[in-house]
Write a protein that holds these residues in place. Structure first.
Motif, short mmCIF file in Angstrom:
data_model
loop_
_atom_site.label_atom_id
_atom_site.label_comp_id
_atom_site.label_asym_id
_atom_site.label_seq_id
_atom_site.Cartn_x
_atom_site.Cartn_y
_atom_site.Cartn_z
N LEU A 231 -73.15 9.75 -17.94
CA LEU A 231 -74.11 10.66 -17.33
C LEU A 231 -73.79 10.90 -15.85
O LEU A 231 -73.87 12.03 -15.37
CB LEU A 231 -75.53 10.11 -17.47
CG LEU A 231 -76.29 10.48 -18.74
CD1 LEU A 231 -77.64 9.81 -18.74
CD2 LEU A 231 -76.44 11.99 -18.86
N SER A 232 -73.44 9.84 -15.14
CA SER A 232 -73.12 9.98 -13.72
C SER A 232 -71.90 10.88 -13.53
O SER A 232 -71.90 11.77 -12.68
CB SER A 232 -72.87 8.62 -13.07
OG SER A 232 -74.06 7.87 -13.01
N SER A 235 -72.84 14.49 -14.68
CA SER A 235 -73.76 15.13 -13.73
C SER A 235 -73.03 15.48 -12.44
O SER A 235 -73.22 16.56 -11.88
CB SER A 235 -74.93 14.20 -13.42
OG SER A 235 -75.66 13.90 -14.58
N THR A 238 -70.67 18.42 -13.19
CA THR A 238 -71.45 19.65 -13.36
C THR A 238 -71.97 20.14 -12.01
O THR A 238 -71.94 21.35 -11.72
CB THR A 238 -72.63 19.42 -14.32
OG1 THR A 238 -72.13 18.96 -15.58
CG2 THR A 238 -73.44 20.69 -14.52
N GLY A 239 -72.45 19.19 -11.19
CA GLY A 239 -72.95 19.56 -9.86
C GLY A 239 -71.87 20.18 -8.99
O GLY A 239 -72.11 21.18 -8.28
N ALA A 391 -79.30 17.48 -11.42
CA ALA A 391 -78.10 16.70 -11.77
C ALA A 391 -78.15 15.32 -11.14
O ALA A 391 -77.74 14.32 -11.76
CB ALA A 391 -76.85 17.45 -11.30
N ILE A 394 -80.51 13.21 -13.24
CA ILE A 394 -79.90 12.84 -14.52
C ILE A 394 -78.82 11.76 -14.33
O ILE A 394 -78.65 10.89 -15.19
CB ILE A 394 -79.31 14.08 -15.21
CG1 ILE A 394 -80.44 15.04 -15.62
CG2 ILE A 394 -78.48 13.70 -16.43
CD1 ILE A 394 -79.96 16.37 -16.15
N SER A 395 -78.12 11.80 -13.19
CA SER A 395 -77.01 10.87 -12.98
C SER A 395 -77.47 9.41 -12.92
O SER A 395 -76.68 8.51 -13.16
CB SER A 395 -76.25 11.23 -11.70
OG SER A 395 -77.03 10.97 -10.56
N SER A 423 -85.91 7.92 -11.14
CA SER A 423 -84.74 8.73 -10.80
C SER A 423 -85.11 9.85 -9.83
O SER A 423 -84.35 10.18 -8.92
CB SER A 423 -84.11 9.31 -12.07
OG SER A 423 -83.46 8.30 -12.81
N SER A 482 -73.35 5.25 -8.86
CA SER A 482 -74.34 6.28 -9.18
C SER A 482 -75.08 6.74 -7.93
O SER A 482 -75.40 7.93 -7.79
CB SER A 482 -75.34 5.76 -10.22
OG SER A 482 -76.15 4.72 -9.70
N SER A 485 -72.81 9.07 -6.16
CA SER A 485 -72.88 10.37 -6.83
C SER A 485 -74.11 11.15 -6.40
O SER A 485 -74.05 12.35 -6.10
CB SER A 485 -72.89 10.16 -8.35
OG SER A 485 -73.14 11.36 -9.04
#
Length: 624
Positions: A231-232, A235, A238-239, A391, A394-395, A423, A482, A485
């Motif tokens: 996910l990290s 995300s 994608t970011g 994002a 979610i990360s 989060s 994370s 990120s």
């Protein structure tokens, strides 16, 4: 600062409410007999059968047997093949425990009950390099009742050395080892505890074994960590793509300009150049208006208890034209209303003018951004900024889920909701800090340090708790990565500044104009002054907001011989220096902008012999 403080309070409240350990009162039953029959396998798994005789002191449906899903080293354990003989039961994961609810919800249990509970507890690889071990809580710390007549039988898979076999009992950390009667028959350990256990006492076996004893043990993977990594990474990737295609500012090509675009005030230029309106931008309007003949400036040196300070008196010479910007008229009128209508001293504006100034700052920006035809920044910036924040949330989501499970008081149904909240708080904390750092120059000088300290505390506490919680299960690196990120996504979110075509046109013009002011040669200056004798003072407020006053003014020392007609000062004696005048005025206006922005302050390792409750397994139970 108030918003940051409120975020801190909310975050602290969240942490201390959702992560606090639950407290239970004394139980409505006692255990009159507790027998443990355990078979240990070569893969470091234990098939356990517990026979528990319970005497209820109040009406209850049954008991809840709670088993920890983490080993004493914080590693994930698996619990399988759960069964309760001759009783209804169902299971549920609550935080880091598997709960076995035994009994019938439609009827109460009799005063004396026998519960036989079977399960397989798999530890797998114990991650120890120099040995294997059996470090197991035969009875855990979480029984809030007395337990009598404890007996046990442990079947080992192959021979072992009993030299360091050790039993402890009592409160957590106790090393009491007497009052245990035990013997070994082949590969089986049998025995009993000769004294009752008091509420929240434990009974633990510690048996070091040679390395490789558990020859078939395998590592138990934690899917949450795998998902956390994925996910990290996803995300973050994608970011980055979102920012590249939606938020990143496109390249502009500056053109050489001798003047700013026509029709712009110095405050407009300050906003159009960097996308931000600060108090220095609107303070520059005083010089802009003075050059146009709307007011004059008189400088005085005022004695203070410690040294001296410059004071300025602004005198209105005429009203500004009706076709001026709305914020110009409101600010111009607001200045003199705080004096006698014609004159106002800078001291009269301190701790009063900020309401007018704040409104002017908003209007400068809205005069461009509220109209589709004059917008400077693309609307996609807002969408991109929001998606980058999403994002960031979610990360850390799967890892926040893990932290919530570690907290020990969150039911399965609540985990996702509280994980999302955590989060969001992490992303908010990091974004707030990045926002302050990016907009440092635009924050009032008196507020900068306060906001930064609160943001650092807020971010430090939230991220610290998050990383520390992950470190307890050996996942500190994942937590740190994370957070990195999230920090990068926070920076990108604060950097969404893609411009419209008009915005790019203004940026090209102003970048070229600023570059000209920095590098102009004296020959070109002389030509411009010959064409327009007032060129130096016409351009001065724009050079101030573009941050090139010193570089601009140094070229005029040999050209400008007299101060402007709108500026009066008894301190300017001898030879006039355009450079000194401009740089002093620039610094004075910065100080002035800090003063008028001011507000009223309102008062407001090794197991050794082991210790009781220190091993894996155990857990406890309660009634329901």
């Amino acid at each position: 600062m108030k918003k940051t403080l409120m975020l801190c309070i909310i975050a602290f409240f969240f942490i201390f409410t959702v992560m606090a350990e639950p407290a239970f009162g004394a139980e409505a039953f006692n255990i009159t007999s507790y027998n443990i029959d355990m078979t240990v396998y070569k893969d470091n798994s234990y098939a356990v059968i517990e026979t528990i005789d319970v005497s209820f002191t109040e009406q209850r449906h049954g008991i809840i047997r709670s088993l920890p899903l983490k080993t004493y080293r914080g590693k994930t354990a698996l619990i399988s093949d759960i069964d309760v003989f001759e009783h209804k039961f169902f299971t549920d994961k609550i935080a880091n425990n598997m709960e076995i609810r035994i009994g019938d919800p439609d009827r109460y249990a009799s005063s004396s009950q026998k519960y036989t509970i079977a399960y397989v507890y798999t530890i797998g690889d114990d991650y120890l390099k120099d040995r294997d071990e059996l470090y197991w809580n035969l009875i855990g710390l979480d029984w809030d009742c007395t337990i009598e007549n404890v007996t046990f039988k442990i079947n080992m898979p192959k021979p072992f050395s009993s030299d360091r076999l050790y039993f402890t009992h009592g409160k957590k950390g106790s090393t009491k080892h007497d009052n245990v009667d035990w013997n070994i028959e082949g590969n089986t350990i049998k025995g009993s505890l000769l004294v009752p256990l008091m509420p929240n006492d434990a009974f633990t076996i510690a048996l070091p074994l040679q390395e490789g004893y558990f020859s078939e043990a395998e590592k138990i993977s934690n899917n949450l960590i795998i998902y956390g990594w994925l996910l990290s990474i996803a995300s973050f990737g994608t970011g980055m793509l979102l920012w590249l295609f939606m938020g990143r500012k496109k390249q502009v090509f500056p053109t050489v300009e001798f003047y700013p675009p026509q029709g712009l005030t110095s405050a407009d230029v300050g906003f159009l150049y960097d996308g931000r309106v600060d108090y220095f931008d609107i303070t520059s309007l005083i010089i802009y208006w003075a050059d146009k003949g709307y007011l004059s400036i008189t400088e005085e040196i005022v004695k203070r208890r410690f040294g001296t300070k410059k004071s300025f008196t602004l005198t209105k010479l005429r009203d500004i034209p009706d076709d001026s910007q709305t914020y110009e008229k409101e600010m111009f009128e607001g200045l003199f209303l705080m004096g006698d209508g014609v004159k106002v001293r800078t001291e009269q504006l301190e701790k009063r003018f900020y309401t007018v100034g704040d409104n002017a700052k908003k209007q400068v920006k809205s005069s461009f951004e509220n109209n589709e035809e004059t917008r400077i920044f693309s609307k996609t910036n807002i969408l991109c900024r929001g998606l980058l924040l999403l994002a960031g949330v979610i990360s850390t989501l799967s890892l926040s889920y893990m932290v919530m499970k570690e907290s020990g008081n969150v039911g399965e149904a609540e985990l996702l909701g509280k994980s999302i909240i955590m989060s969001v708080i992490i992303m908010t904390a990091v974004y707030s800090l990045m926002h302050i750092l990016k907009n440092w120059k635009g924050i009032n000088k008196g507020e900068r340090i306060k906001q930064l300290i609160f943001a650092l505390l807020f971010c430090g506490v939230i991220c610290g708790i998050y990383i520390y919680s992950l470190s307890l299960s050996g996942n500190i690196l994942t937590g740190v990565l994370s957070i990195i990120s999230v920090a990068i996504l926070g920076i990108l979110s604060n950097s969404c500044s893609r411009r419209t075509k008009l915005g790019m046109w203004y940026e090209g013009k102003l970048t070229g104009f600023r570059e000209f002011l920095k590098t102009v040669e004296s020959d070109r200056i002389k030509l411009l002054v010959d064409e327009n004798p007032g060129y130096f003072y016409n351009v001065l407020p724009f050079a101030m907001v573009l941050g090139v006053t010193d570089k601009w003014a140094k070229n005029f020392d040999s050209i400008m011989k007299e101060p402007p007609s709108w500026y009066y000062s008894t301190s300017m004696q001898g030879r006039f220096s355009a450079f000194r005048f401009a740089t002093d005025l620039n610094n004075d206006m910065k100080i002035f902008s800090f003063d008028i922005a001011s507000r009223h302050v309102s008062s407001d390792g090794s197991i050794g012999g082991g210790s009781s409750g220190g091993g894996s397994g155990g857990g406890g139970g309660r009634s329901w």
